[in-house]
Design an enzyme around this catalytic site. Sequence first.
Site, PDB file in Angstrom:
ATOM      1  N   HIS A 248       0.822  -1.274  -0.082  1.00 35.89           N
ATOM      2  CA  HIS A 248       0.014   0.015   0.007  1.00 35.89           C
ATOM      3  C   HIS A 248       0.893   1.193  -0.044  1.00 35.89           C
ATOM      4  O   HIS A 248       0.684   2.187  -0.791  1.00 35.89           O
ATOM      5  CB  HIS A 248      -0.928   0.025   1.207  1.00 35.89           C
ATOM      6  CG  HIS A 248      -2.006   1.046   1.165  1.00 35.89           C
ATOM      7  ND1 HIS A 248      -2.174   2.157   2.024  1.00 35.89           N
ATOM      8  CD2 HIS A 248      -3.114   1.115   0.275  1.00 35.89           C
ATOM      9  CE1 HIS A 248      -3.148   2.754   1.420  1.00 35.89           C
ATOM     10  NE2 HIS A 248      -3.756   2.270   0.583  1.00 35.89           N
TER      11      HIS A 248
ATOM     12  N   HIS B  21      -4.351   6.525  -5.572  1.00 41.38           N
ATOM     13  CA  HIS B  21      -5.426   7.125  -4.909  1.00 41.38           C
ATOM     14  C   HIS B  21      -5.898   8.371  -5.869  1.00 41.38           C
ATOM     15  O   HIS B  21      -5.289   8.797  -6.683  1.00 41.38           O
ATOM     16  CB  HIS B  21      -5.044   7.628  -3.505  1.00 41.38           C
ATOM     17  CG  HIS B  21      -4.737   6.527  -2.708  1.00 41.38           C
ATOM     18  ND1 HIS B  21      -3.543   6.058  -2.096  1.00 41.38           N
ATOM     19  CD2 HIS B  21      -5.721   5.588  -1.984  1.00 41.38           C
ATOM     20  CE1 HIS B  21      -3.563   4.946  -1.476  1.00 41.38           C
ATOM     21  NE2 HIS B  21      -4.653   4.609  -1.415  1.00 41.38           N
TER      22      HIS B  21
ATOM     23  N   HIS C  11      -7.138  -1.511  -5.129  1.00 38.60           N
ATOM     24  CA  HIS C  11      -7.459  -2.165  -4.062  1.00 38.60           C
ATOM     25  C   HIS C  11      -8.383  -3.434  -4.088  1.00 38.60           C
ATOM     26  O   HIS C  11      -8.027  -4.277  -3.331  1.00 38.60           O
ATOM     27  CB  HIS C  11      -8.152  -1.253  -3.286  1.00 38.60           C
ATOM     28  CG  HIS C  11      -7.411  -0.085  -2.778  1.00 38.60           C
ATOM     29  ND1 HIS C  11      -7.294   1.191  -3.487  1.00 38.60           N
ATOM     30  CD2 HIS C  11      -6.819   0.060  -1.799  1.00 38.60           C
ATOM     31  CE1 HIS C  11      -6.741   2.179  -2.884  1.00 38.60           C
ATOM     32  NE2 HIS C  11      -6.232   1.515  -1.753  1.00 38.60           N
TER      33      HIS C  11
ATOM     34  N   HIS D 243     -14.995   6.434   2.979  1.00 44.17           N
ATOM     35  CA  HIS D 243     -13.706   5.502   2.983  1.00 44.17           C
ATOM     36  C   HIS D 243     -12.479   6.564   3.730  1.00 44.17           C
ATOM     37  O   HIS D 243     -11.875   5.821   4.843  1.00 44.17           O
ATOM     38  CB  HIS D 243     -13.149   5.371   1.506  1.00 44.17           C
ATOM     39  CG  HIS D 243     -11.557   5.039   1.545  1.00 44.17           C
ATOM     40  ND1 HIS D 243     -10.747   6.329   1.077  1.00 44.17           N
ATOM     41  CD2 HIS D 243     -10.907   3.993   1.646  1.00 44.17           C
ATOM     42  CE1 HIS D 243      -9.533   5.764   1.288  1.00 44.17           C
ATOM     43  NE2 HIS D 243      -9.560   4.428   1.680  1.00 44.17           N
TER      44      HIS D 243
ATOM     45  N   HIS E  56     -10.945   5.532   7.606  1.00 43.03           N
ATOM     46  CA  HIS E  56      -9.388   5.714   7.882  1.00 43.03           C
ATOM     47  C   HIS E  56      -9.085   6.736   9.137  1.00 43.03           C
ATOM     48  O   HIS E  56      -8.316   6.219  10.000  1.00 43.03           O
ATOM     49  CB  HIS E  56      -8.595   6.335   6.652  1.00 43.03           C
ATOM     50  CG  HIS E  56      -8.225   5.318   5.669  1.00 43.03           C
ATOM     51  ND1 HIS E  56      -6.988   4.671   5.808  1.00 43.03           N
ATOM     52  CD2 HIS E  56      -8.818   4.763   4.653  1.00 43.03           C
ATOM     53  CE1 HIS E  56      -7.029   3.732   4.815  1.00 43.03           C
ATOM     54  NE2 HIS E  56      -7.907   3.714   4.161  1.00 43.03           N
TER      55      HIS E  56
ATOM     56  N   PHE F 224      -1.561   6.893   4.799  1.00 41.91           N
ATOM     57  CA  PHE F 224      -1.382   5.947   3.840  1.00 41.91           C
ATOM     58  C   PHE F 224      -0.145   4.800   3.972  1.00 41.91           C
ATOM     59  O   PHE F 224      -0.204   3.744   3.903  1.00 41.91           O
ATOM     60  CB  PHE F 224      -1.141   6.579   2.296  1.00 41.91           C
ATOM     61  CG  PHE F 224      -2.493   6.886   1.664  1.00 41.91           C
ATOM     62  CD1 PHE F 224      -3.707   6.051   1.835  1.00 41.91           C
ATOM     63  CD2 PHE F 224      -2.727   8.112   1.360  1.00 41.91           C
ATOM     64  CE1 PHE F 224      -4.953   6.702   1.067  1.00 41.91           C
ATOM     65  CE2 PHE F 224      -3.853   8.495   0.638  1.00 41.91           C
ATOM     66  CZ  PHE F 224      -5.066   7.844   0.649  1.00 41.91           C
TER      67      PHE F 224
ATOM     68  N   HIS G 117     -11.472  -2.089   3.815  1.00 40.75           N
ATOM     69  CA  HIS G 117     -11.357  -2.000   2.011  1.00 40.75           C
ATOM     70  C   HIS G 117     -12.224  -3.160   1.632  1.00 40.75           C
ATOM     71  O   HIS G 117     -12.715  -2.967   0.235  1.00 40.75           O
ATOM     72  CB  HIS G 117      -9.938  -2.006   1.950  1.00 40.75           C
ATOM     73  CG  HIS G 117      -9.480  -0.546   1.577  1.00 40.75           C
ATOM     74  ND1 HIS G 117      -9.930  -0.124   0.381  1.00 40.75           N
ATOM     75  CD2 HIS G 117      -8.788   0.221   1.964  1.00 40.75           C
ATOM     76  CE1 HIS G 117      -9.268   1.145   0.310  1.00 40.75           C
ATOM     77  NE2 HIS G 117      -8.834   1.403   1.454  1.00 40.75           N
TER      78      HIS G 117
END
Length: 614
Positions: free
Chosen positions: A191, A211, A220, A359, A363, A380, A393
């Site tokens: 990632h 992203h 993803h 989303h 996070h 990230f 995810h």
Amino acid sequence: MSSSVLPLNSTYINVPNFTHTTQPISQRAFKTRTNQTKGFRVVACNATPNDNKRLILPEPQKLVLPNVDRRNLLMGLSGLYTAANLSSLPEAVADPIRTPDDFRSECKGEVTSGLKNKDGKYARSRACCPPNLEGGIPADYKLPTESTVRLRWPAHKGTPEQVQKYRLAIQAMRSLPDDDPRSFINQAKIHCAYCHGAYHQPDKTKDIQIHNSWLFYPFHRWYLYFYERILGCLIMDPTFALPYWNWDDPDGMQIPEMFIPETIYCNPNPLQVEVHREASHLPSEKEPKIVDLTWSPVNRAEQGLPYEKQKACNLETVYRDMVRNGHDTPSFFGGKYVVGSDEISIRDKSVGSVESGSHTAVHLWVGDSKQPNNEDMGRFYSAGYDPLFYCHHANVDRMWKLWKDLDLPKHVDPTDPDWLNASYVFYDEKKNPVRVYNRDSVSLKPLGYNYIEEYPIQDLPWRYSRPTQRDKSEQDDSKKDNALPMMNSPMILNRTLKVRVRRNATKNLNETLLISGIKFDSSKFVKFDVFVNDKLKNGVEPTTSDPEYAGGFAQIPHGDANKMSMSSGARFGLKELLEDTNTENEEYVTVKLVPKAGCEDLTIGNISIINPEP
Ligand code: C2O
């Protein structure tokens, strides 16, 4: 769309009833530590005990492939473009994003910063390259031929067997040596690699970023696909499937129970050990802690709605992400991103509705405010170190599937060859490097997995969570905002910005409000809220549950220290918003941008309205 409904006592799946009388292992473990602060309470608030609850297994799927001629795929030209006017061609011949074949030797990344252990060594860093195993260039991945289907399950409904299997698999992954690309840490690094510029684009002038664009869903999906197969392989179970964090269901809005206890059977819980999460968001015996899908980790005082209100607000957010703002392909997926796409100038660079919405909020809500950069989920580079990331995810991936199953017009996958032919490299469960393409990610059936659902699609809890229409008596009709300026040059969002934008459509089209050229410092969390056609009387401010709320723009920070300039855009669907604010016939819309975090040096390039393509 019909689904086959199997009764609870089906031999296929065994779903514990809601009160966990079957006593899952995690609960037994919890009993050993009831006097500790992180005790866990099974979701009980407002749950309708429903012992006859049925879960829905997916029907054998239709293969939903975009309507694209295979030969054209190979040529890099879609049917769309060949049939269309040739002036469209320059776009069609751009190169799709592609991880380099020499992904081992060309991978970049140094340990310059990150999160250190007590012994001073980096526990997470920006050195994210995979181990450099021997071998040739990655071969194109061949989809498996096995007939088993992995059924991903809602995490809050896991049976003791499912939970135990999952923990075993994660434990096995954690036990792999560091030079194994399937190890827990190497999986986490994937990632980081794809968001911290470990790989250059084919023209070598820029790095790959997955992203903030139309690569978000397919990248993803593939990432979780291999992660799941690796876990299954390690415990030798070809049916092994990941849990999904069902945050779009009021019963699933807490951090799932199995992630919480630190120990199980006196052993460390592999889902929790060495993970950083916000302690104040863990469910406790005293109160339920449900996620806030519009969360931003600032202004804590103004956060935290009463429980029932928060649930309703979350459902509205999912509705907004999936229906109102996810109203067409670019709005749901994010903007086009191809080789050479410059973060600053690309015309339609924008972030997809779910990515920027629920989303990102999840996070940031899970990341630990006590860590320097809200590790793990709040950045990230470190997100993949929390097993809950993959569970989150899986639900984001499920959103892609549900979005198509909604059967609404324009809910279709991209057909642009630059999207279809974009590709990435992963190590598969046998440690072979393989190349995978977006075009092979669009349908779950060939990928051999699916999602167990609790409700048919039209009965999903958020399906009709559209905000209530504004009562005309609350609006001031004379408030035409004629005096508001039009936007004619970029503006800094260091205070609330109000402008008007001319519509160039007659009513009844689903217009999109496009905020483009948003430039910001990507090393910090940024968020602003967007309100449209606020005509409330007496200075009453609309809230994020009101129809005037178009949505937010939020970004998970990229760097872990250094300031980096980044650019993006955001799209908001206007049709329902105009209906719900009684303003469908107005010639202008008024747009109010409210900075929430990190906007001191954020600039807005332009605000415009685009009409849908016919
Ligand atoms: Cu790659 Cu949720 O981020």
